[in-house]
Design an enzyme around this catalytic site. Structure first.
Site, PDB file in Angstrom:
ATOM      1  N   SER A 113      -3.300   0.386  -9.550  1.00  0.00           N
ATOM      2  CA  SER A 113      -3.337   1.339  -8.275  1.00  0.00           C
ATOM      3  C   SER A 113      -2.954   2.830  -8.264  1.00  0.00           C
ATOM      4  O   SER A 113      -3.695   3.693  -8.901  1.00  0.00           O
ATOM      5  CB  SER A 113      -2.063   0.639  -7.474  1.00  0.00           C
ATOM      6  OG  SER A 113      -2.072   0.913  -6.112  1.00  0.00           O
ATOM      7  N   HIS A 114      -1.745   3.172  -7.724  1.00  0.00           N
ATOM      8  CA  HIS A 114      -1.400   4.555  -7.769  1.00  0.00           C
ATOM      9  C   HIS A 114      -0.766   5.006  -9.131  1.00  0.00           C
ATOM     10  O   HIS A 114      -0.210   6.046  -9.275  1.00  0.00           O
ATOM     11  CB  HIS A 114      -0.352   4.740  -6.677  1.00  0.00           C
ATOM     12  CG  HIS A 114       0.716   3.728  -6.632  1.00  0.00           C
ATOM     13  ND1 HIS A 114       0.755   2.501  -6.367  1.00  0.00           N
ATOM     14  CD2 HIS A 114       2.218   3.867  -7.034  1.00  0.00           C
ATOM     15  CE1 HIS A 114       1.731   1.943  -6.605  1.00  0.00           C
ATOM     16  NE2 HIS A 114       2.727   2.752  -6.972  1.00  0.00           N
ATOM     17  N   ASP A 278      -5.339   6.711  -3.256  1.00  0.00           N
ATOM     18  CA  ASP A 278      -4.901   6.503  -4.469  1.00  0.00           C
ATOM     19  C   ASP A 278      -5.686   5.894  -5.552  1.00  0.00           C
ATOM     20  O   ASP A 278      -7.094   5.975  -5.247  1.00  0.00           O
ATOM     21  CB  ASP A 278      -3.709   5.340  -4.386  1.00  0.00           C
ATOM     22  CG  ASP A 278      -4.303   4.126  -4.117  1.00  0.00           C
ATOM     23  OD1 ASP A 278      -5.186   3.858  -3.171  1.00  0.00           O
ATOM     24  OD2 ASP A 278      -3.399   2.961  -4.298  1.00  0.00           O
ATOM     25  N   ASP A 280      -7.100   3.059  -6.750  1.00  0.00           N
ATOM     26  CA  ASP A 280      -7.860   1.742  -6.273  1.00  0.00           C
ATOM     27  C   ASP A 280      -8.421   1.940  -5.035  1.00  0.00           C
ATOM     28  O   ASP A 280      -8.948   0.912  -4.456  1.00  0.00           O
ATOM     29  CB  ASP A 280      -7.244   0.463  -6.640  1.00  0.00           C
ATOM     30  CG  ASP A 280      -6.216   0.184  -5.795  1.00  0.00           C
ATOM     31  OD1 ASP A 280      -5.252   1.091  -5.398  1.00  0.00           O
ATOM     32  OD2 ASP A 280      -5.786  -1.013  -5.527  1.00  0.00           O
ATOM     33  N   ASP A 282      -6.747   1.698  -1.858  1.00  0.00           N
ATOM     34  CA  ASP A 282      -6.121   1.160  -0.731  1.00  0.00           C
ATOM     35  C   ASP A 282      -4.987   1.828  -0.065  1.00  0.00           C
ATOM     36  O   ASP A 282      -4.492   1.128   0.931  1.00  0.00           O
ATOM     37  CB  ASP A 282      -5.558  -0.402  -1.034  1.00  0.00           C
ATOM     38  CG  ASP A 282      -4.455  -0.351  -2.333  1.00  0.00           C
ATOM     39  OD1 ASP A 282      -4.069   0.798  -2.613  1.00  0.00           O
ATOM     40  OD2 ASP A 282      -4.322  -1.463  -2.820  1.00  0.00           O
ATOM     41  N   ARG A 283      -4.462   2.909  -0.566  1.00  0.00           N
ATOM     42  CA  ARG A 283      -3.586   3.826   0.036  1.00  0.00           C
ATOM     43  C   ARG A 283      -4.255   4.896   0.841  1.00  0.00           C
ATOM     44  O   ARG A 283      -5.161   5.629   0.194  1.00  0.00           O
ATOM     45  CB  ARG A 283      -2.636   4.222  -0.919  1.00  0.00           C
ATOM     46  CG  ARG A 283      -1.690   2.816  -1.406  1.00  0.00           C
ATOM     47  CD  ARG A 283      -0.656   3.393  -2.390  1.00  0.00           C
ATOM     48  NE  ARG A 283       0.043   2.010  -3.080  1.00  0.00           N
ATOM     49  CZ  ARG A 283       1.128   1.809  -3.116  1.00  0.00           C
ATOM     50  NH1 ARG A 283       2.096   2.952  -2.705  1.00  0.00           N
ATOM     51  NH2 ARG A 283       1.580   0.655  -3.737  1.00  0.00           N
ATOM     52  N   LYS A 377      -4.975  -3.433   2.138  1.00  0.00           N
ATOM     53  CA  LYS A 377      -4.783  -2.164   2.839  1.00  0.00           C
ATOM     54  C   LYS A 377      -6.179  -1.465   2.487  1.00  0.00           C
ATOM     55  O   LYS A 377      -6.662  -1.478   1.589  1.00  0.00           O
ATOM     56  CB  LYS A 377      -3.699  -1.515   2.516  1.00  0.00           C
ATOM     57  CG  LYS A 377      -3.279  -1.523   1.015  1.00  0.00           C
ATOM     58  CD  LYS A 377      -1.733  -0.921   0.712  1.00  0.00           C
ATOM     59  CE  LYS A 377      -1.262  -0.884  -0.622  1.00  0.00           C
ATOM     60  NZ  LYS A 377      -0.928  -2.272  -1.047  1.00  0.00           N
TER      61      LYS A 377
END
Length: 544
Positions: A113-114, A278, A280, A282-283, A377
């Site tokens: 992710s982030h 981010d 991947d 999703d943010r 998300k």
């Protein structure tokens, strides 16, 4: 088929966190480490033989090698088909979309992710179930239990698959289908938003958009949707080529790590709208000209304006937010007469509410918003939602937000992150606060009186499952809150998160800087938790 059965031994550290297993790249590169975890996923599932698996990741270092290993293991374990993203690239929202559209059995997402990438950065593996959402706790607990007893894994002895050419090929008895990473997701976005209206906004000659993909997975999606489909000028998307190390940056869309975009949006001649994503995809972080939109406010604003967007014009079933997220969305839900749900942190907790039709929009303060269109998300979706609202209302971002505060009041809100705290010190801090909790209710700190102090327990309203110890809450009689929790997404030490919230109905005070408005609460948190002493840090690593 030449299927190998390879002996192995368990690793003691393969417990999935908030969203899958995240470790450093060198940890994943240990012999058998990734294979053990993938085999443990397969061993924990029933009835997948002959079914379809979706596979892809954010393109970070070790992504391609992991894709090849998983393909060969999937073939050896009897999967019928794997839909893999072109070049191994597939954003987390797109993976959820593909799982749902093609009724796949599940999916594996390769991302941390982030978290930073590169040879010494982080890597991650997450399993998503058939509804397109992250595996619930009962599944991740079964996977973890299997990792502690695994003795062998299956691997097809075969050459690597060409994942750079679209189309189908055979791997043993399994079909490998390399799919366009963007097409299915873009089609879904077109069904939800008024692309004609957004296109008119982006091509009117006066409105300027700046999107920063941070050299992460959203680059191909942003180029295809914002520039090619919606007509934004070339160059609107910055850092749009996914790189294994994210260009040396930290793909976390907040005011600290997305500093390049922040500088652009706070210049005198700033664009009208800015966004960052981010690793991947999703943010999202939303910015107006010289104006930052807090993620908690963003969720509330999307809910209040959802009737302006085609996909949500018939109304919302309800709104859900994670417990640390501010109560701004609650006020909108109350005004709309719809349900509002408070869940633990982790998108998996929204899945049951979405599947049961109890919620339509969901959000977390950690820059994540989404809806019932998928079960994750979704960063690109959030930006399209905002652009659709802007296209209809024809007002600047700041004006829309301030009008919202005038109507609903302002929830001053901030999160202070203390990163890479020694795990023993972080635990000692939590123990120190928990020891005080029975005596806190009724205690006065300046003008604040504690109403309750607890460790959040969530009972799922759909299946009745109970999740305990989801974060320390200290609530005050005026509705203000302090929340302390240890994050489950880091890989080095512990990340302590302090959340602060205070409701202000007085319009005259809405222009205060949140750190000023929350100053008394920040001091109370230090008095109760002794954060500086326990962390050894004078100030937070990140403030949002």
């Amino acid at each position: 088929m030449n299927i190998q059965t390879i002996s192995t031994q368990p690793f003691a550290d393969q417990k999935p966190g908030t969203s899958g297993l995240r470790k450093s790249v060198p940890t994943f590169q240990q012999p058998n480490y990734l294979a053990n975890f993938i085999q443990s996923i397969f061993d924990s599932l029933d009835g997948y033989q002959g079914q379809t698996l979706v596979l892809g990741g954010d393109g970070r270092y070790y992504n391609r090698e992991a894709v090849q290993l998983i393909l060969k293991m999937a073939a050896a374990n009897g999967w019928g088909r794997v839909k893999v993203g072109h070049h191994g690239i597939l954003s987390t929202p797109a993976t959820s979309c593909v799982i749902r559209k093609y009724k796949a059995f599940g999916g594996i997402i390769l991302s941390a992710s982030h978290n930073p990438g590169g040879p010494n950065g982080d890597f991650g593996v997450k399993y998503n179930i058939e509804n397109g959402g992250p595996a619930p706790e009962k599944v991740t607990e079964a996977i973890f239990a299997r990792t502690k007893e695994i003795t062998e894994y299956k691997l097809l002895d075969a050459s690597d698959v060409d994942i750079d050419t679209l189309g189908e090929s055979k791997l043993g008895g399994m079909v490998v289908e390399v799919i366009d990473s963007v097409a299915d997701y873009q089609e879904l976005m077109e069904s939800l938003f008024d692309f004609d209206r957004i296109r008119a906004l982006l091509t009117n000659g006066s409105f300027r958009l700046c999107v920063d993909a941070m050299h992460a997975v959203t680059g191909p999606y942003a180029h295809a949707i914002f520039e090619q489909q919606l007509g934004a000028p070339a160059g609107t998307v910055r850092s749009g080529t996914p790189l294994e190390d994210f260009g040396g940056g930290h793909p976390d869309p907040n005011l600290t790590y997305a500093h390049d975009l922040v500088e652009i949006m706070f210049k005198e001649d700033a664009p009208d709208f800015g966004a960052a994503f981010d690793g991947d995809g999703d943010r999202n972080m939303i910015l107006g000209r010289n104006f930052f939109v807090n993620p908690s406010d963003s969720l509330a604003l999307l809910a209040a304006n959802a009737h302006l967007v085609p996909g949500y014009k018939d109304g919302l079933a309800g709104v859900a937010r994670s417990m640390p997220t501010s109560a701004a969305a609650d006020r909108v839900a109350q005004r709309l007469g719809i349900g509002c749900y408070e869940t633990p942190t982790g998108w998996k907790f929204f899945g049951n509410l979405l599947d049961a039709g109890k919620a339509t929009l969901c959000g977390e303060e950690s820059f994540g918003t989404g809806s019932n269109h998928i079960r994750e998300k979704d960063g690109i979706w959030a930006v399209l939602f905002w652009l659709n609202i802007l296209a209809v209302r024809q007002q600047p971002v700041e004006q829309i937000v301030r009008e919202h505060w005038q109507m609903f009041g302002r929830n001053f809100y901030s999160r202070h992150d203390y990163e890479e705290v020694a795990s023993d010190r972080a635990k000692a801090l939590v123990d120190h606060v928990q020891a005080q909790m029975p005596t806190l209710p009724g205690k006065t700190f300046g003008s604040y009186t504690v109403e309750y102090a607890d460790n959040f327990i969530y009972t799922d309203p759909v299946d009745g499952s109970v999740s305990q110890n989801q974060g320390i809450r200290i609530g005050f009689t005026d509705g203000s809150r302090l929340i302390l929790r240890l994050s489950g997404t880091g890989t080095k030490g512990a990340t302590l998160r302090l959340y602060l919230e205070s409701y202000e109905p007085n319009i005259a005070k809405h222009t205060l800087d949140p750190q000023v408005a929350l100053g008394d609460l920040i001091a109370i948190a230090e008095e109760i938790a002794q954060i500086k002493e326990y962390t050894g840090m004078d100030k937070p690593t990140v403030i949002t």
